[in-house]
Design a protein around this motif. Structure first.
Motif, short mmCIF file in Angstrom:
data_model
loop_
_atom_site.label_atom_id
_atom_site.label_comp_id
_atom_site.label_asym_id
_atom_site.label_seq_id
_atom_site.Cartn_x
_atom_site.Cartn_y
_atom_site.Cartn_z
N MET A 62 0.83 -1.20 0.00
CA MET A 62 0.00 0.00 0.00
C MET A 62 0.87 1.26 0.00
O MET A 62 0.51 2.27 -0.62
N LEU A 63 2.00 1.21 0.70
CA LEU A 63 2.89 2.37 0.71
C LEU A 63 3.47 2.62 -0.68
O LEU A 63 3.58 3.78 -1.11
N THR A 64 3.84 1.56 -1.40
CA THR A 64 4.32 1.72 -2.77
C THR A 64 3.25 2.40 -3.63
O THR A 64 3.53 3.36 -4.37
N LEU A 65 2.04 1.91 -3.52
CA LEU A 65 0.94 2.45 -4.33
C LEU A 65 0.61 3.89 -3.96
O LEU A 65 0.40 4.75 -4.83
N ALA A 66 0.57 4.18 -2.65
CA ALA A 66 0.22 5.52 -2.20
C ALA A 66 1.31 6.53 -2.57
O ALA A 66 1.02 7.68 -2.93
N CYS A 67 2.57 6.11 -2.47
CA CYS A 67 3.67 7.01 -2.85
C CYS A 67 3.65 7.28 -4.35
O CYS A 67 3.95 8.40 -4.79
N ALA A 68 3.29 6.28 -5.15
CA ALA A 68 3.15 6.50 -6.59
C ALA A 68 2.03 7.49 -6.86
O ALA A 68 2.16 8.37 -7.72
N ARG A 69 0.93 7.37 -6.12
CA ARG A 69 -0.18 8.32 -6.26
C ARG A 69 0.25 9.72 -5.81
O ARG A 69 -0.13 10.72 -6.43
N LEU A 70 1.04 9.80 -4.76
CA LEU A 70 1.56 11.08 -4.28
C LEU A 70 2.32 11.81 -5.38
O LEU A 70 2.26 13.04 -5.49
N GLU A 128 15.11 10.22 -1.80
CA GLU A 128 15.58 10.32 -0.42
C GLU A 128 14.44 10.69 0.53
O GLU A 128 14.36 10.18 1.65
N ALA A 129 13.55 11.57 0.08
CA ALA A 129 12.42 11.98 0.92
C ALA A 129 11.49 10.80 1.21
O ALA A 129 11.07 10.58 2.36
N LEU A 130 11.18 10.03 0.17
CA LEU A 130 10.30 8.87 0.36
C LEU A 130 10.99 7.78 1.16
O LEU A 130 10.36 7.09 1.97
N ASP A 131 12.30 7.61 0.95
CA ASP A 131 13.07 6.66 1.76
C ASP A 131 13.01 7.05 3.24
O ASP A 131 12.77 6.19 4.11
N ALA A 132 13.20 8.35 3.52
CA ALA A 132 13.17 8.81 4.91
C ALA A 132 11.79 8.62 5.53
O ALA A 132 11.65 8.24 6.69
N TYR A 133 10.75 8.88 4.74
CA TYR A 133 9.38 8.65 5.22
C TYR A 133 9.20 7.18 5.61
O TYR A 133 8.78 6.86 6.73
N GLY A 134 9.52 6.28 4.69
CA GLY A 134 9.31 4.86 4.95
C GLY A 134 10.19 4.34 6.07
O GLY A 134 9.74 3.55 6.92
N ARG A 135 11.44 4.78 6.11
CA ARG A 135 12.37 4.28 7.12
C ARG A 135 11.92 4.69 8.52
O ARG A 135 11.90 3.87 9.45
N ASN A 136 11.56 5.96 8.68
CA ASN A 136 11.12 6.43 10.00
C ASN A 136 9.79 5.83 10.41
O ASN A 136 9.57 5.51 11.58
N ASP A 167 7.52 14.70 8.64
CA ASP A 167 8.34 15.83 8.22
C ASP A 167 9.02 15.57 6.87
O ASP A 167 9.25 16.50 6.09
N ALA A 168 9.35 14.31 6.60
CA ALA A 168 10.02 13.98 5.33
C ALA A 168 9.13 14.28 4.13
O ALA A 168 9.62 14.50 3.02
N LEU A 169 7.81 14.30 4.35
CA LEU A 169 6.87 14.62 3.27
C LEU A 169 6.64 16.12 3.13
O LEU A 169 5.87 16.55 2.25
N GLY A 170 7.30 16.90 3.97
CA GLY A 170 7.09 18.35 3.98
C GLY A 170 7.16 19.01 2.62
O GLY A 170 6.30 19.84 2.28
N PRO A 171 8.15 18.69 1.78
CA PRO A 171 8.26 19.36 0.48
C PRO A 171 7.16 18.98 -0.52
O PRO A 171 7.00 19.65 -1.54
N MET A 172 6.44 17.91 -0.25
CA MET A 172 5.41 17.45 -1.19
C MET A 172 4.17 18.34 -1.11
O MET A 172 3.77 18.75 -0.02
N PRO A 173 3.56 18.65 -2.26
CA PRO A 173 2.35 19.48 -2.23
C PRO A 173 1.20 18.76 -1.54
O PRO A 173 1.13 17.53 -1.52
N ALA A 174 0.28 19.54 -0.96
CA ALA A 174 -0.89 18.98 -0.29
C ALA A 174 -1.73 18.19 -1.28
O ALA A 174 -1.93 18.61 -2.43
N SER A 175 -2.21 17.03 -0.85
CA SER A 175 -3.05 16.19 -1.69
C SER A 175 -3.71 15.13 -0.82
O SER A 175 -3.34 14.95 0.35
N LYS A 176 -4.67 14.41 -1.39
CA LYS A 176 -5.29 13.30 -0.65
C LYS A 176 -4.25 12.24 -0.32
O LYS A 176 -4.29 11.63 0.75
#
Length: 336
Positions: free
Chosen positions: A62-70, A206-214, A310-319
């Motif tokens: 689900m994380l793979t799919l949601a990050c692709a959607r992001l 790196e941002a998505l790696d940090a999100y998943g790792r933490n 926080d790792a997702l901070g640079p990403m624009p707001a979205s569902k």
């Protein structure tokens, strides 16, 4: 270091938003999983199906799919890769249950109890092989590098945990190395490969790696904290399994460090396998609560959860971003 704001939510966090977000894609992933676990050897799909259909939420795919959607990815490569992630996870579960001698997984009897250890190990090997077939079919050397490296790191983490078992002197640093490898590495890879298929730059990877790792570290910290108070319905395994197996998790490390001489002697005897009765488990719980070890472990989980957000901070707001944030909050809130 960035300021860490506490997690706040007026309603109980849920996985419903991320599940709704990826529902259609997850159906495609499940089709890949079903097709690729088939074999002319009947025991393979029978045993693999027992675990794959055993009630797991498919968190990692689900994380793979949601990050692709992001990242607004419009293709379909992530379907096979998410299935690949699930096969890696399932293979490690089969092997882990053999190593640990586990009798329950998600509230059901484990495959090794039903079919025996040799069959569980060999079907785990089969699923690892299927995962590598899917990586090769994708055709990206970058994806292959990320997922194959994660597989190696997971195995290293499991061996590290095995050699730390029943050693009360295990340090907090080594414990974090273990969970960073055996749990967080696959969370990180599952997220990172979405940036590859979406053809984003290294900073996005790196941002998505940090999100998943933490998130993975927070997830494991919560699991280790609630192991002592869990039941089969809550954790899918018996309460105190880690205690009886002599696993030195952060709550134990903190409680042992803060104990008096009597308490330290108890922890040494317990972890070395001489104090494992229900009464001993109850006493261990008393020591964990009194020392603040459980509370402090959950505080650490919230810290790592906030780092994931926080790792997702640079990403624009979205569902998708909101769903990924709430998935972190859910992972931490399981303890409450």
């Amino acid at each position: 270091m960035a300021t860490v704001t506490p997690l706040r939510r007026t309603t109980a966090p849920s996985l419903d938003p991320i599940m709704a977000l990826v529902a259609a894609d997850l159906n495609q992933v499940n089709s890949v999983i079903l097709a690729r676990m088939q074999s002319d050897v009947p025991l393979i799909p029978e045993l693999a199906g027992h675990l794959i259909a055993g009630g797991g939420k498919r968190m990692r795919p689900m994380l793979t799919l949601a990050c692709a959607r992001l990242l607004d990815y419009q293709g379909t490569r992530h379907h096979k890769l998410a299935a690949c992630v699930e096969f890696i996870h399932t293979a490690t579960l089969l092997h882990d249950d053999v190593v640990d001698g586990s009798g329950l997984r998600r509230g059901r009897r484990t495959a090794n109890i039903i079919w025996g250890n040799p069959a569980s190990v060999l079907v785990g090997d089969f699923l690892f092989s299927r995962s590598f077939e899917l990586m090769v079919e994708d055709g990206s050397l970058r994806v292959l590098k990320i997922l194959s490296n994660a597989s190696a790191v997971i195995a290293e983490g499991e061996v590290n945990q095995l050699t730390a078992q029943r050693r009360i002197e295990t340090s907090e640093a080594r414990y974090l190395d273990i969970i960073g490898a055996k749990t967080a590495a696959l969370f990180a890879a599952a997220c990172r490969i979405a940036a590859v298929v979406a053809e984003r730059d290294e900073a996005c990877e790196e941002a998505l790696d940090a999100y998943g790792r933490n998130l993975g570290i927070a997830f494991q910290l919560v699991d280790d904290a609630i192991d002592y108070a869990s039941d089969g319905a809550t954790m899918g395994k018996d309460a105190g399994d880690d205690f009886r197996d002599g696993k030195v998790t952060l709550p134990v490390i903190l409680a042992h460090a803060r104990a008096d001489e009597t308490g330290r002697r108890f922890w040494r005897d317990a972890i070395e396998g001489r104090r494992t009765s229900d009464a001993d488990l109850a006493y261990a719980n008393e020591l964990l609560v009194a020392s603040g070890a459980i509370a402090d472990t959950l505080t650490r989980a919230r810290h790592y959860g906030q780092r994931a957000i926080d790792a997702l901070g640079p990403m624009p707001a979205s569902k998708a971003k909101a769903a990924l944030v709430e998935a972190v909050e859910f992972a931490v809130a399981r303890a409450y």
